[in-house]
Design a protein around this motif. Structure first.
Motif, PDB file in Angstrom:
ATOM      1  N   LYS A  20       0.837  -1.197   0.000  1.00 48.02           N
ATOM      2  CA  LYS A  20       0.000   0.000   0.000  1.00 48.02           C
ATOM      3  C   LYS A  20       0.879   1.257   0.000  1.00 48.02           C
ATOM      4  CE  LYS A  20      -3.494   2.564   2.210  1.00 48.02           C
ATOM      5  NZ  LYS A  20      -4.387   2.810   3.281  1.00 48.02           N
ATOM      6  N   ARG A  21       1.871   1.261   0.877  1.00 47.67           N
ATOM      7  CA  ARG A  21       2.735   2.441   1.040  1.00 47.67           C
ATOM      8  C   ARG A  21       3.443   2.812  -0.254  1.00 47.67           C
ATOM      9  NH1 ARG A  21       7.538   1.681   3.409  1.00 47.67           N
ATOM     10  NH2 ARG A  21       6.864  -0.336   4.172  1.00 47.67           N
ATOM     11  N   LYS A  22       3.880   1.815  -0.997  1.00 47.84           N
ATOM     12  CA  LYS A  22       4.678   2.086  -2.187  1.00 47.84           C
ATOM     13  C   LYS A  22       3.849   2.060  -3.475  1.00 47.84           C
ATOM     14  CE  LYS A  22       8.393   2.999  -0.269  1.00 47.84           C
ATOM     15  NZ  LYS A  22       9.033   4.306  -0.493  1.00 47.84           N
ATOM     16  N   GLY A  23       2.578   1.732  -3.370  1.00 47.94           N
ATOM     17  CA  GLY A  23       1.730   1.791  -4.576  1.00 47.94           C
ATOM     18  C   GLY A  23       1.751   0.530  -5.413  1.00 47.94           C
ATOM     19  N   PHE A  24       1.856  -0.638  -4.769  1.00 48.74           N
ATOM     20  CA  PHE A  24       1.734  -1.882  -5.534  1.00 48.74           C
ATOM     21  C   PHE A  24       0.258  -2.303  -5.598  1.00 48.74           C
ATOM     22  CE2 PHE A  24       6.267  -2.252  -4.542  1.00 48.74           C
ATOM     23  CZ  PHE A  24       6.761  -2.760  -5.735  1.00 48.74           C
ATOM     24  N   ILE A  25      -0.368  -2.430  -4.415  1.00 44.01           N
ATOM     25  CA  ILE A  25      -1.749  -2.931  -4.394  1.00 44.01           C
ATOM     26  C   ILE A  25      -2.566  -2.173  -3.347  1.00 44.01           C
ATOM     27  CG2 ILE A  25      -3.221  -4.973  -4.000  1.00 44.01           C
ATOM     28  CD1 ILE A  25      -0.780  -6.708  -4.798  1.00 44.01           C
ATOM     29  N   PHE A  26      -3.761  -1.734  -3.765  1.00 43.33           N
ATOM     30  CA  PHE A  26      -4.693  -1.064  -2.852  1.00 43.33           C
ATOM     31  C   PHE A  26      -5.987  -1.858  -2.793  1.00 43.33           C
ATOM     32  CE2 PHE A  26      -2.727   2.593  -5.345  1.00 43.33           C
ATOM     33  CZ  PHE A  26      -1.738   2.865  -4.417  1.00 43.33           C
ATOM     34  N   ALA A  29     -12.018   0.396  -3.875  1.00 42.40           N
ATOM     35  CA  ALA A  29     -13.002   1.300  -3.238  1.00 42.40           C
ATOM     36  C   ALA A  29     -12.694   1.549  -1.765  1.00 42.40           C
ATOM     37  CB  ALA A  29     -14.423   0.768  -3.410  1.00 42.40           C
ATOM     38  N   GLU A  30     -11.428   1.658  -1.455  1.00 44.89           N
ATOM     39  CA  GLU A  30     -11.021   1.881  -0.061  1.00 44.89           C
ATOM     40  C   GLU A  30     -11.695   3.124   0.519  1.00 44.89           C
ATOM     41  OE1 GLU A  30      -6.609   1.609   1.626  1.00 44.89           O
ATOM     42  OE2 GLU A  30      -7.264   3.634   1.168  1.00 44.89           O
ATOM     43  N   LEU A  31     -11.860   4.133  -0.344  1.00 49.84           N
ATOM     44  CA  LEU A  31     -12.479   5.391   0.064  1.00 49.84           C
ATOM     45  C   LEU A  31     -13.863   5.174   0.671  1.00 49.84           C
ATOM     46  CD1 LEU A  31     -11.360   8.242  -0.367  1.00 49.84           C
ATOM     47  CD2 LEU A  31     -12.652   8.356  -2.485  1.00 49.84           C
ATOM     48  N   GLY A  37     -12.847  -8.634  -1.455  1.00 51.14           N
ATOM     49  CA  GLY A  37     -12.406  -9.598  -2.468  1.00 51.14           C
ATOM     50  C   GLY A  37     -11.974  -8.953  -3.773  1.00 51.14           C
ATOM     51  N   CYS A  38     -11.867  -7.616  -3.808  1.00 51.93           N
ATOM     52  CA  CYS A  38     -11.444  -6.928  -5.037  1.00 51.93           C
ATOM     53  C   CYS A  38     -10.267  -6.005  -4.722  1.00 51.93           C
ATOM     54  CB  CYS A  38     -12.589  -6.109  -5.617  1.00 51.93           C
ATOM     55  SG  CYS A  38     -14.011  -7.132  -6.024  1.00 51.93           S
ATOM     56  N   TRP A  39      -9.332  -5.925  -5.639  1.00 55.43           N
ATOM     57  CA  TRP A  39      -8.088  -5.182  -5.419  1.00 55.43           C
ATOM     58  C   TRP A  39      -7.749  -4.349  -6.632  1.00 55.43           C
ATOM     59  CZ3 TRP A  39      -6.363  -5.519  -0.539  1.00 55.43           C
ATOM     60  CH2 TRP A  39      -6.834  -6.590   0.222  1.00 55.43           C
ATOM     61  N   ASP A  40      -7.093  -3.203  -6.381  1.00 58.00           N
ATOM     62  CA  ASP A  40      -6.616  -2.360  -7.478  1.00 58.00           C
ATOM     63  C   ASP A  40      -5.091  -2.365  -7.429  1.00 58.00           C
ATOM     64  OD1 ASP A  40      -9.248  -1.750  -8.010  1.00 58.00           O
ATOM     65  OD2 ASP A  40      -9.203   0.180  -6.980  1.00 58.00           O
ATOM     66  N   TYR A  41      -4.478  -2.538  -8.582  1.00 56.45           N
ATOM     67  CA  TYR A  41      -3.014  -2.467  -8.645  1.00 56.45           C
ATOM     68  C   TYR A  41      -2.617  -1.013  -8.862  1.00 56.45           C
ATOM     69  CZ  TYR A  41      -2.745  -7.505  -8.619  1.00 56.45           C
ATOM     70  OH  TYR A  41      -2.830  -8.814  -8.231  1.00 56.45           O
TER      71      TYR A  41
END
Ligand code: ATP
Length: 527
Positions: A20-26, A29-31, A37-41
């Protein structure tokens, strides 16, 4: 040896946090609290993913003469999934914990033995409330306090109280009996509570097509594909006719698949939307078993070339009775993730099951005509089916390292470094002018950046001390840092003019190289 239960939660937490810190995977819709079960790269994750997919494609399609690519649609005709057995068959048996409502996969519950305490109901004397309903609790440890079973039962019955202010402790249990149970799977291993009977849980996402789609019109129903394989089988004939390929040959596809997993977990490992990298390798029946073993070896070698440790890869030869009925051989390739040994890829010999089913359901011939032997038959198929997201997760877990570089008597110095193989590292080289307020250095550094940028992902950074900039690149796994310093300008030693320092991520060693040699030097190492 397999270490299914060996886990390292702290390591996993550090990896998730770095992602998360370095921008690999978030989280998706964390906001808004996250979509389970869904992830954004993120920026670096997107490049890492692209590099892994490109590498898989290069090794399996580009560098082979016998495999062709396909990019099928995600929306899938229901007839395809009826023929394949997914509609009506693609579900997991699930049961619910009667106490906590946790949902468990029935086929994944470890058998337990112990004493079961059965009750027929409970009552609350003061209010006159009572309930008649059977319930059981299993105590699966020797010499466990039997009051634990009673406490759990009271908590279960208390759920039905109208007055939630009444403490479960105030209830009186009715009809207590016990029985000895051996290897049973109808109790929740976490709390001993009885589970519901298993029920099938549909794993596919259904959708309606067309502007006037009527929910009840079966012809308007489509599915998000649960695997990429089916479009390969359904387009098999078109590929053969349009490409004039001869057996054995394969069709490869990379793409999104969707499964409404009951219990998404372990970061991206079990997601509801994920990407697969699948090959259907068609062959003559007599070659099926041999090719399955060859594919297994090929796939293991692939994982090693992208940096996974051989010792952490395990092959499970799925025994008779546990394989799909049509499969004569199935191997699971598993990896030692920090949360345990888990499946990375399946390599299955599927016989002529899939093409046979589609031929039968569509009524169209899917046979292959062998010109040499004049035979007509349905080819057999070997399926190496890999998960792209699981491969990325394995690569992230493998790459993560912490090194203690503390000097004697000095401040603690821990270096975090992602040891990605250069071929998959998101950024191949960082270009670092020694000082940002020296225009000649900045100008030269930008020249180097412009030289490399058309060929690879590079990162230009002029902020902070050079040592800190090196560490920042270590943390995101950049294999090479290129420093442009005063020697590059040739101010003190003319022989060093137009040379740069290359610092190696893993060894931290440095060497000097001429700018004119830089591009071929890097291209050779990042392939
Ligand atoms: P599992 O037993 O873990 O559910 P599976 O045996 O159902 O997996 P396959 O249908 O063989 O999986 O799919 C092939 C590959 O696709 C798996 O080896 C895995 O890498 C990937 N995959 C399957 N389901 C998921 C998921 N929910 N999330 C991420 N990757 C998945």
């Amino acid at each position: 040896m397999a270490n299914k239960d060996q886990t390292d939660t702290a390591r996993m937490e550090k990896i998730v946090s770095l992602c998360k810190r370095k921008g690999f995977i978030f989280q998706s819709a964390e906001l808004y609290g996250g979509l389970n079960g869904c992830w954004d790269y993120g920026p670096l994750g997107a490049d890492l993913k692209k590099n892994i997919k490109d590498y898989w494609w290069r090794k399996n399609v580009q560098e082979r003469d016998d495999i062709l690519g396909l990019d099928g649609s995600i929306l899938t005709h229901q007839a395809v999934l009826t023929a394949s057995g997914h509609i009506g068959g693609f579900s997991d048996p699930m049961c619910d914990c009667l106490l906590t409502k946790a949902r468990l996969r029935a086929d994944q519950i470890e058998p337990q033995s112990g004493t079961a305490y059965h009750f027929t109901g409970a009552s609350h004397e003061e209010s006159g409330w009572s309930i008649a309903r059977v319930y059981s609790v299993l105590l699966n440890q020797p010499n466990q306090d039997e009051n634990k079973a009673r406490k759990t039962a009271k908590e279960f019955y208390a759920q039905f109280l109208n007055d939630q202010q009444i403490s479960p402790k105030k209830l009186t249990l009715a009809g207590e009996t016990t029985s000895e149970e051996i290897d049973v799977t109808n109790f929740n291993p976490d709390n001993g509570s009885l589970l519901t009977e298993p029920r099938d849980f549909e794993l596919m996402f259904k959708t309606q097509m067309g502007a006037s789609a009527d929910e009840n019109d079966p012809n308007a129903t489509a599915y998000l594909r649960p695997e990429t394989a089916q479009s390969i089988f359904v387009q098999y004939k078109n590929v053969v006719d349009s490409s004039r390929v001869k057996l054995p040959f394969g069709i490869a596809q990379i793409g999104k698949s969707f499964r409404n997993e009951i219990n998404p977990r372990n970061f991206t490992f079990r997601s509801r939307e994920f990407e697969q990298m699948e090959i259907e390798y068609f062959c003559r029946p007599e070659d099926g078993l041999r090719l399955t073993n060859e594919w297994l070896a090929n796939r293991l070698a692939f994982y090693e070339t992208i940096g996974l440790d051989k010792e952490k890869l395990h092959v499970l030869d799925i025994p008779d009775g546990e394989r799909a009925h049509y499969s004569k051989k199935t191997y699971d390739i598993e990896y030692d993730f920090p949360f345990g040994q888990q499946e990375l890829e399946g390599v299955a010999y599927r016989g002529d099951y899939d093409l046979g089913k589609h031929q039968e359901a569509s009524g169209k011939p899917l046979e292959y005509f062998d010109e040499a032997t004049k035979e007509r038959f349905i080819p057999h198929v070997v399926e190496p089916s890999a998960g792209c997201d699981r491969t990325i997760l394995a690569v992230l877990c493998e790459a993560y390292a912490e090194e203690d570089l503390t000097k004697e008597g000095g401040k603690q110095d821990i270096r975090t470094v992602m040891r990605f193989k250069p071929c998959i590292a998101p950024i191949k080289a960082a270009i670092l002018p020694l000082l940002k307020n020296k225009p000649e250095l900045v100008e030269k550094a930008k020249e180097v950046k412009n030289l490399l940028q058309p060929f690879m992902n590079v990162f230009y950074d002029e902020t902070a001390a050079i040592g800190r900039r090196y560490r920042r690149q270590d943390e995101i796994g950049t294999p090479y840092c290129i420093a442009i310093d005063f020697e590059t300008l040739g101010e003190e030693d003319a022989s060093l003019k137009d040379t740069v320092t290359i610092r190696h991520r893993d060894s931290m060693e440095q060497e000097r190289i001429a700018i004119s040699d830089l591009l071929p030097w890097l291209l050779e190492r990042i392939r």
